[in-house]
Design a protein around this motif. Sequence first.
Motif, PDB file in Angstrom:
ATOM      1  N   LEU A 161       0.810  -1.217   0.000  1.00 23.17           N
ATOM      2  CA  LEU A 161       0.000   0.000   0.000  1.00 23.17           C
ATOM      3  C   LEU A 161       0.844   1.269   0.000  1.00 23.17           C
ATOM      4  O   LEU A 161       0.421   2.295  -0.525  1.00 23.17           O
ATOM      5  N   VAL A 162       2.042   1.201   0.562  1.00 25.82           N
ATOM      6  CA  VAL A 162       2.937   2.362   0.547  1.00 25.82           C
ATOM      7  C   VAL A 162       3.288   2.729  -0.888  1.00 25.82           C
ATOM      8  O   VAL A 162       3.400   3.905  -1.230  1.00 25.82           O
ATOM      9  N   HIS A 163       3.402   1.727  -1.745  1.00 25.07           N
ATOM     10  CA  HIS A 163       3.874   1.954  -3.113  1.00 25.07           C
ATOM     11  C   HIS A 163       2.762   1.962  -4.163  1.00 25.07           C
ATOM     12  O   HIS A 163       3.045   2.247  -5.327  1.00 25.07           O
ATOM     13  N   CYS A 164       1.524   1.650  -3.789  1.00 27.59           N
ATOM     14  CA  CYS A 164       0.484   1.475  -4.806  1.00 27.59           C
ATOM     15  C   CYS A 164      -0.724   2.370  -4.531  1.00 27.59           C
ATOM     16  O   CYS A 164      -1.578   2.051  -3.696  1.00 27.59           O
ATOM     17  N   PRO A 165      -0.830   3.481  -5.263  1.00 32.34           N
ATOM     18  CA  PRO A 165      -1.972   4.379  -5.061  1.00 32.34           C
ATOM     19  C   PRO A 165      -3.313   3.743  -5.444  1.00 32.34           C
ATOM     20  O   PRO A 165      -4.338   4.065  -4.861  1.00 32.34           O
ATOM     21  N   GLU A 166      -3.308   2.827  -6.416  1.00 32.11           N
ATOM     22  CA  GLU A 166      -4.558   2.177  -6.821  1.00 32.11           C
ATOM     23  C   GLU A 166      -5.125   1.332  -5.678  1.00 32.11           C
ATOM     24  O   GLU A 166      -6.325   1.386  -5.394  1.00 32.11           O
ATOM     25  N   CYS A 167      -4.277   0.579  -5.020  1.00 37.20           N
ATOM     26  CA  CYS A 167      -4.746  -0.262  -3.923  1.00 37.20           C
ATOM     27  C   CYS A 167      -5.122   0.582  -2.705  1.00 37.20           C
ATOM     28  O   CYS A 167      -6.056   0.241  -1.977  1.00 37.20           O
ATOM     29  N   ARG A 168      -4.406   1.688  -2.496  1.00 34.87           N
ATOM     30  CA  ARG A 168      -4.795   2.587  -1.400  1.00 34.87           C
ATOM     31  C   ARG A 168      -6.196   3.121  -1.641  1.00 34.87           C
ATOM     32  O   ARG A 168      -7.010   3.220  -0.724  1.00 34.87           O
ATOM     33  N   ALA A 169      -6.500   3.450  -2.892  1.00 35.20           N
ATOM     34  CA  ALA A 169      -7.844   3.927  -3.232  1.00 35.20           C
ATOM     35  C   ALA A 169      -8.883   2.834  -2.988  1.00 35.20           C
ATOM     36  O   ALA A 169      -9.978   3.108  -2.485  1.00 35.20           O
ATOM     37  N   GLU A 170      -8.540   1.599  -3.317  1.00 38.11           N
ATOM     38  CA  GLU A 170      -9.456   0.476  -3.068  1.00 38.11           C
ATOM     39  C   GLU A 170      -9.707   0.289  -1.574  1.00 38.11           C
ATOM     40  O   GLU A 170     -10.833   0.046  -1.147  1.00 38.11           O
ATOM     41  N   VAL A 171      -8.649   0.425  -0.779  1.00 43.77           N
ATOM     42  CA  VAL A 171      -8.794   0.291   0.678  1.00 43.77           C
ATOM     43  C   VAL A 171      -9.673   1.416   1.219  1.00 43.77           C
ATOM     44  O   VAL A 171     -10.557   1.181   2.052  1.00 43.77           O
ATOM     45  N   ARG A 172      -9.460   2.640   0.732  1.00 47.13           N
ATOM     46  CA  ARG A 172     -10.299   3.768   1.182  1.00 47.13           C
ATOM     47  C   ARG A 172     -11.771   3.523   0.822  1.00 47.13           C
ATOM     48  O   ARG A 172     -12.665   3.737   1.644  1.00 47.13           O
ATOM     49  N   GLN A 175     -13.228   0.644   0.326  1.00 46.79           N
ATOM     50  CA  GLN A 175     -13.744  -0.449   1.149  1.00 46.79           C
ATOM     51  C   GLN A 175     -14.037   0.032   2.568  1.00 46.79           C
ATOM     52  O   GLN A 175     -15.033  -0.367   3.162  1.00 46.79           O
ATOM     53  N   ARG A 176     -13.194   0.900   3.096  1.00 44.03           N
ATOM     54  CA  ARG A 176     -13.433   1.449   4.432  1.00 44.03           C
ATOM     55  C   ARG A 176     -14.725   2.266   4.458  1.00 44.03           C
ATOM     56  O   ARG A 176     -15.509   2.167   5.401  1.00 44.03           O
ATOM     57  N   ARG A 177     -14.933   3.075   3.425  1.00 41.19           N
ATOM     58  CA  ARG A 177     -16.174   3.865   3.351  1.00 41.19           C
ATOM     59  C   ARG A 177     -17.388   2.937   3.287  1.00 41.19           C
ATOM     60  O   ARG A 177     -18.385   3.147   3.990  1.00 41.19           O
ATOM     61  N   THR A 178     -17.298   1.916   2.467  1.00 40.32           N
ATOM     62  CA  THR A 178     -18.397   0.961   2.342  1.00 40.32           C
ATOM     63  C   THR A 178     -18.653   0.259   3.666  1.00 40.32           C
ATOM     64  O   THR A 178     -19.794   0.117   4.107  1.00 40.32           O
ATOM     65  N   SER A 179     -17.588  -0.153   4.305  1.00 32.95           N
ATOM     66  CA  SER A 179     -17.713  -0.833   5.597  1.00 32.95           C
ATOM     67  C   SER A 179     -18.359   0.070   6.633  1.00 32.95           C
ATOM     68  O   SER A 179     -19.212  -0.364   7.415  1.00 32.95           O
ATOM     69  N   GLU A 180     -17.975   1.333   6.633  1.00 30.05           N
ATOM     70  CA  GLU A 180     -18.560   2.285   7.585  1.00 30.05           C
ATOM     71  C   GLU A 180     -20.048   2.489   7.326  1.00 30.05           C
ATOM     72  O   GLU A 180     -20.844   2.556   8.266  1.00 30.05           O
ATOM     73  N   VAL A 181     -20.444   2.580   6.053  1.00 30.32           N
ATOM     74  CA  VAL A 181     -21.857   2.757   5.719  1.00 30.32           C
ATOM     75  C   VAL A 181     -22.657   1.551   6.196  1.00 30.32           C
ATOM     76  O   VAL A 181     -23.719   1.689   6.818  1.00 30.32           O
ATOM     77  N   VAL A 182     -22.144   0.349   5.924  1.00 30.78           N
ATOM     78  CA  VAL A 182     -22.844  -0.866   6.357  1.00 30.78           C
ATOM     79  C   VAL A 182     -22.899  -0.927   7.878  1.00 30.78           C
ATOM     80  O   VAL A 182     -23.942  -1.217   8.466  1.00 30.78           O
ATOM     81  N   HIS A 183     -21.790  -0.638   8.507  1.00 26.96           N
ATOM     82  CA  HIS A 183     -21.732  -0.668   9.976  1.00 26.96           C
ATOM     83  C   HIS A 183     -22.716   0.330  10.573  1.00 26.96           C
ATOM     84  O   HIS A 183     -23.468   0.004  11.498  1.00 26.96           O
ATOM     85  N   ASP A 184     -22.729   1.535  10.056  1.00 26.32           N
ATOM     86  CA  ASP A 184     -23.630   2.561  10.575  1.00 26.32           C
ATOM     87  C   ASP A 184     -25.095   2.215  10.344  1.00 26.32           C
ATOM     88  O   ASP A 184     -25.949   2.531  11.163  1.00 26.32           O
ATOM     89  N   SER A 185     -25.386   1.547   9.236  1.00 23.33           N
ATOM     90  CA  SER A 185     -26.780   1.216   8.946  1.00 23.33           C
ATOM     91  C   SER A 185     -27.296   0.075   9.811  1.00 23.33           C
ATOM     92  O   SER A 185     -28.500  -0.119   9.919  1.00 23.33           O
TER      93      SER A 185
END
Length: 111
Positions: A29-40, A42-52
Amino acid sequence: MDHLGPEAVVSFVDGELTASALHRARVHLVHCPECRAEVRAQRRTSEVVHDSNFTSEVSMPADLFARLKSMAETGCPDGPDAAATPTPRPEGVLDRVETLLRAVRRGGRAD
């Protein structure tokens, strides 16, 4: 460069990776902006599901909860293995020839 697969991204976000896999993912993740974007994402999606899931409108039926709890406590019985899985017998000559050809390719028997 290989990227983190979808399962690895989800496991990373959910904190389910082993120590060595977590280290490899962090280095990647330090070297790959594409995967960092995927992690971000996924975190947003996880937060939405968790909050709902914390509203009074969403609840699990009591019998489902009891069954899941029972499975967690006692474990699940073993399912059938490949040998126990029923397979249809060849019906016609072409089916039998196809079964025989598959068995020859595998180096096994044609039952």
